[in-house]
Design a protein around this motif. Structure first.
Motif, PDB file in Angstrom:
ATOM      1  N   THR A 136      36.516  34.727  29.568  1.00  0.00           N
ATOM      2  CA  THR A 136      36.251  33.801  30.664  1.00  0.00           C
ATOM      3  C   THR A 136      34.934  34.182  31.340  1.00  0.00           C
ATOM      4  O   THR A 136      34.323  35.198  31.007  1.00  0.00           O
ATOM      5  CB  THR A 136      37.374  33.811  31.733  1.00  0.00           C
ATOM      6  N   ASP A 137      34.538  33.385  32.319  1.00  0.00           N
ATOM      7  CA  ASP A 137      33.314  33.687  33.069  1.00  0.00           C
ATOM      8  C   ASP A 137      33.625  34.215  34.461  1.00  0.00           C
ATOM      9  O   ASP A 137      32.831  34.062  35.395  1.00  0.00           O
ATOM     10  CB  ASP A 137      32.420  32.451  33.150  1.00  0.00           C
ATOM     11  N   ALA A 138      34.788  34.854  34.641  1.00  0.00           N
ATOM     12  CA  ALA A 138      35.103  35.496  35.915  1.00  0.00           C
ATOM     13  C   ALA A 138      33.977  36.460  36.290  1.00  0.00           C
ATOM     14  O   ALA A 138      33.380  37.106  35.439  1.00  0.00           O
ATOM     15  CB  ALA A 138      36.435  36.239  35.821  1.00  0.00           C
ATOM     16  N   ASP A 139      33.699  36.570  37.589  1.00  0.00           N
ATOM     17  CA  ASP A 139      32.505  37.282  38.044  1.00  0.00           C
ATOM     18  C   ASP A 139      32.627  38.806  38.000  1.00  0.00           C
ATOM     19  O   ASP A 139      31.614  39.509  37.975  1.00  0.00           O
ATOM     20  CB  ASP A 139      32.162  36.827  39.467  1.00  0.00           C
ATOM     21  N   ALA A 140      33.842  39.324  38.018  1.00  0.00           N
ATOM     22  CA  ALA A 140      34.087  40.768  37.925  1.00  0.00           C
ATOM     23  C   ALA A 140      35.566  40.951  37.630  1.00  0.00           C
ATOM     24  O   ALA A 140      36.392  40.156  38.090  1.00  0.00           O
ATOM     25  CB  ALA A 140      33.706  41.487  39.219  1.00  0.00           C
ATOM     26  N   ASN A 141      35.907  42.001  36.891  1.00  0.00           N
ATOM     27  CA  ASN A 141      37.304  42.174  36.477  1.00  0.00           C
ATOM     28  C   ASN A 141      37.709  43.641  36.565  1.00  0.00           C
ATOM     29  O   ASN A 141      36.918  44.528  36.241  1.00  0.00           O
ATOM     30  CB  ASN A 141      37.493  41.660  35.047  1.00  0.00           C
ATOM     31  N   VAL A 142      38.961  43.848  37.008  1.00  0.00           N
ATOM     32  CA  VAL A 142      39.489  45.197  37.185  1.00  0.00           C
ATOM     33  C   VAL A 142      40.822  45.301  36.445  1.00  0.00           C
ATOM     34  O   VAL A 142      41.732  44.497  36.674  1.00  0.00           O
ATOM     35  CB  VAL A 142      39.708  45.533  38.670  1.00  0.00           C
ATOM     36  N   SER A 143      40.936  46.297  35.583  1.00  0.00           N
ATOM     37  CA  SER A 143      42.153  46.525  34.808  1.00  0.00           C
ATOM     38  C   SER A 143      42.775  47.851  35.205  1.00  0.00           C
ATOM     39  O   SER A 143      42.139  48.900  35.104  1.00  0.00           O
ATOM     40  CB  SER A 143      41.822  46.541  33.311  1.00  0.00           C
ATOM     41  N   TYR A 144      44.021  47.782  35.679  1.00  0.00           N
ATOM     42  CA  TYR A 144      44.797  48.989  35.947  1.00  0.00           C
ATOM     43  C   TYR A 144      45.744  49.239  34.776  1.00  0.00           C
ATOM     44  O   TYR A 144      46.553  48.377  34.440  1.00  0.00           O
ATOM     45  CB  TYR A 144      45.638  48.818  37.208  1.00  0.00           C
ATOM     46  N   TYR A 145      45.637  50.413  34.172  1.00  0.00           N
ATOM     47  CA  TYR A 145      46.492  50.868  33.070  1.00  0.00           C
ATOM     48  C   TYR A 145      46.880  49.732  32.114  1.00  0.00           C
ATOM     49  O   TYR A 145      48.044  49.492  31.828  1.00  0.00           O
ATOM     50  CB  TYR A 145      47.729  51.629  33.572  1.00  0.00           C
ATOM     51  N   GLY A 146      45.843  49.063  31.610  1.00  0.00           N
ATOM     52  CA  GLY A 146      46.060  47.971  30.664  1.00  0.00           C
ATOM     53  C   GLY A 146      46.600  48.476  29.336  1.00  0.00           C
ATOM     54  O   GLY A 146      46.078  49.444  28.775  1.00  0.00           O
ATOM     55  N   LYS A 158      31.558  40.407  23.891  1.00  0.00           N
ATOM     56  CA  LYS A 158      31.542  39.146  24.651  1.00  0.00           C
ATOM     57  C   LYS A 158      31.533  39.368  26.165  1.00  0.00           C
ATOM     58  O   LYS A 158      31.461  38.400  26.927  1.00  0.00           O
ATOM     59  CB  LYS A 158      32.757  38.299  24.268  1.00  0.00           C
ATOM     60  N   ILE A 159      31.627  40.617  26.597  1.00  0.00           N
ATOM     61  CA  ILE A 159      31.654  40.900  28.037  1.00  0.00           C
ATOM     62  C   ILE A 159      30.292  40.576  28.646  1.00  0.00           C
ATOM     63  O   ILE A 159      29.266  41.108  28.217  1.00  0.00           O
ATOM     64  CB  ILE A 159      32.028  42.372  28.295  1.00  0.00           C
ATOM     65  N   GLN A 160      30.298  39.701  29.648  1.00  0.00           N
ATOM     66  CA  GLN A 160      29.061  39.288  30.308  1.00  0.00           C
ATOM     67  C   GLN A 160      29.007  39.702  31.776  1.00  0.00           C
ATOM     68  O   GLN A 160      27.942  39.637  32.402  1.00  0.00           O
ATOM     69  CB  GLN A 160      28.907  37.760  30.212  1.00  0.00           C
ATOM     70  N   LYS A 161      30.155  40.091  32.329  1.00  0.00           N
ATOM     71  CA  LYS A 161      30.226  40.452  33.750  1.00  0.00           C
ATOM     72  C   LYS A 161      30.881  41.832  33.884  1.00  0.00           C
ATOM     73  O   LYS A 161      31.576  42.286  32.979  1.00  0.00           O
ATOM     74  CB  LYS A 161      31.043  39.402  34.522  1.00  0.00           C
ATOM     75  N   PRO A 162      30.701  42.496  35.012  1.00  0.00           N
ATOM     76  CA  PRO A 162      31.196  43.875  35.162  1.00  0.00           C
ATOM     77  C   PRO A 162      32.721  44.000  35.011  1.00  0.00           C
ATOM     78  O   PRO A 162      33.478  43.146  35.471  1.00  0.00           O
ATOM     79  CB  PRO A 162      30.749  44.255  36.574  1.00  0.00           C
ATOM     80  N   LEU A 163      33.127  45.101  34.383  1.00  0.00           N
ATOM     81  CA  LEU A 163      34.536  45.395  34.139  1.00  0.00           C
ATOM     82  C   LEU A 163      34.808  46.843  34.531  1.00  0.00           C
ATOM     83  O   LEU A 163      34.085  47.748  34.132  1.00  0.00           O
ATOM     84  CB  LEU A 163      34.856  45.192  32.653  1.00  0.00           C
ATOM     85  N   LEU A 164      35.877  47.045  35.325  1.00  0.00           N
ATOM     86  CA  LEU A 164      36.302  48.371  35.752  1.00  0.00           C
ATOM     87  C   LEU A 164      37.696  48.646  35.196  1.00  0.00           C
ATOM     88  O   LEU A 164      38.610  47.840  35.388  1.00  0.00           O
ATOM     89  CB  LEU A 164      36.327  48.435  37.287  1.00  0.00           C
ATOM     90  N   LEU A 165      37.846  49.771  34.488  1.00  0.00           N
ATOM     91  CA  LEU A 165      39.138  50.149  33.909  1.00  0.00           C
ATOM     92  C   LEU A 165      39.656  51.420  34.587  1.00  0.00           C
ATOM     93  O   LEU A 165      38.948  52.423  34.653  1.00  0.00           O
ATOM     94  CB  LEU A 165      38.999  50.426  32.412  1.00  0.00           C
ATOM     95  N   HIS A 166      40.901  51.356  35.086  1.00  0.00           N
ATOM     96  CA  HIS A 166      41.576  52.535  35.629  1.00  0.00           C
ATOM     97  C   HIS A 166      42.644  52.981  34.627  1.00  0.00           C
ATOM     98  O   HIS A 166      43.493  52.169  34.222  1.00  0.00           O
ATOM     99  CB  HIS A 166      42.268  52.208  36.954  1.00  0.00           C
ATOM    100  N   ARG A 196      39.347  57.672  34.860  1.00  0.00           N
ATOM    101  CA  ARG A 196      40.607  58.268  34.421  1.00  0.00           C
ATOM    102  C   ARG A 196      41.132  59.200  35.507  1.00  0.00           C
ATOM    103  O   ARG A 196      40.355  59.823  36.226  1.00  0.00           O
ATOM    104  CB  ARG A 196      40.415  59.012  33.099  1.00  0.00           C
ATOM    105  N   TYR A 197      42.452  59.262  35.599  1.00  0.00           N
ATOM    106  CA  TYR A 197      43.097  59.999  36.681  1.00  0.00           C
ATOM    107  C   TYR A 197      44.032  61.044  36.087  1.00  0.00           C
ATOM    108  O   TYR A 197      44.973  60.708  35.369  1.00  0.00           O
ATOM    109  CB  TYR A 197      43.859  59.027  37.596  1.00  0.00           C
ATOM    110  N   ALA A 198      43.740  62.312  36.372  1.00  0.00           N
ATOM    111  CA  ALA A 198      44.490  63.416  35.780  1.00  0.00           C
ATOM    112  C   ALA A 198      45.894  63.513  36.370  1.00  0.00           C
ATOM    113  O   ALA A 198      46.102  63.302  37.564  1.00  0.00           O
ATOM    114  CB  ALA A 198      43.745  64.732  36.008  1.00  0.00           C
TER     115      ALA A 198
END
Length: 233
Positions: A136-146, A158-166, A196-198
């Motif tokens: 999608t063209d969402a402006d920013a995306n955050v994934s928690y423990y995907g 295909k990633i065009q906008k910032p993505l944060l992974l926890h 990443r979280y220890a």
């Protein structure tokens, strides 16, 4: 802050409900908040309310509506947790992504919207947040423990906008091998940040659950807010 249930037209026909939490400030950037396997339960509604208090217009779509509308499951109840995994196995990801696209459009066109809309997803919703970045063209995306992202790394181009992974280092549903694969597959993408979280497991940000770990949850939340403010306003 105000809350209400709204109805969104699905691109495939039919309608589905969503929980909307809106701040008193205007104009507002938006967040599509993506449910865990547990549905739009009290935890997801509280999470939406918390982001609304930070100034975001937050919409939590009922992604299980084709299977069973209105699912709200308790992660501490073993039978309900088992049902959550049954629903997740029956869930059609492609249809879910179409519903998330409809939710994204709904928020962008909503009165007082700035037009900037991102996503935040947890667990199975964390995987869908990754797809929000790749499909999608969402402006920013955050994934928690995907869960399962390592299977779809070919889409990262295909990633065009910032993505944060926890990711919790002790996540029982995302193995160390899977986490290493994700890190290796995304390390050269300047749009992707991995935190990443220890010592914490899956669901470490799920308030009120036995998996909740306050220090990691608060750090992840602070990082998420900073990320959203940078990219959504």
């Amino acid at each position: 802050m105000t809350t209400q249930n709204v109805t969104i037209p699905a691109s495939s026909g039919g309608m589905f409900s969503a929980y909307l939490a809106a701040p008193s400030t205007q104009p507002r950037a938006g967040i599509v908040l993506i449910q865990e396997v547990l549905g739009v339960n009290a935890i997801m509604r509280q999470t939406a309310d918390n982001y609304a208090k930070e100034g975001y217009q937050v919409l939590v779509p009922d992604l299980y509506w084709r299977l069973e509308p209105g699912v709200q499951l308790d992660p501490e109840d073993k039978d309900q947790f088992a049902k959550a995994f049954e629903l997740d196995r029956a869930f059609d990801v492609d249809s879910g992504i179409e519903d998330l696209k409809a939710t994204l459009l709904f928020l962008r066109q909503y009165p007082s919207s700035t037009g900037k809309v991102g996503s935040v997803g947890f667990c199975s919703g964390g995987k869908l947040a990754y797809f929000m970045a790749t499909r999608t063209d969402a402006d920013a995306n955050v994934s928690y423990y995907g869960v399962g992202i390592e299977k779809y790394l070919a889409e990262a181009t295909k990633i065009q906008k910032p993505l944060l992974l926890h990711m919790g280092e002790e996540d029982e549903y995302v193995s160390p091998t899977a986490q290493a694969t994700i890190q290796q597959g995304l390390k050269d993408n300047p749009l992707v940040t991995i935190c990443r979280y220890a010592g914490v497991s899956h669901g470490f940000s799920r308030v009120g659950s036995t998996a909740y770990r306050q220090a990691a949850a608060e750090l992840a939340h602070d990082r998420t807010l900073a990320f959203l403010r940078q990219h959504l306003g």
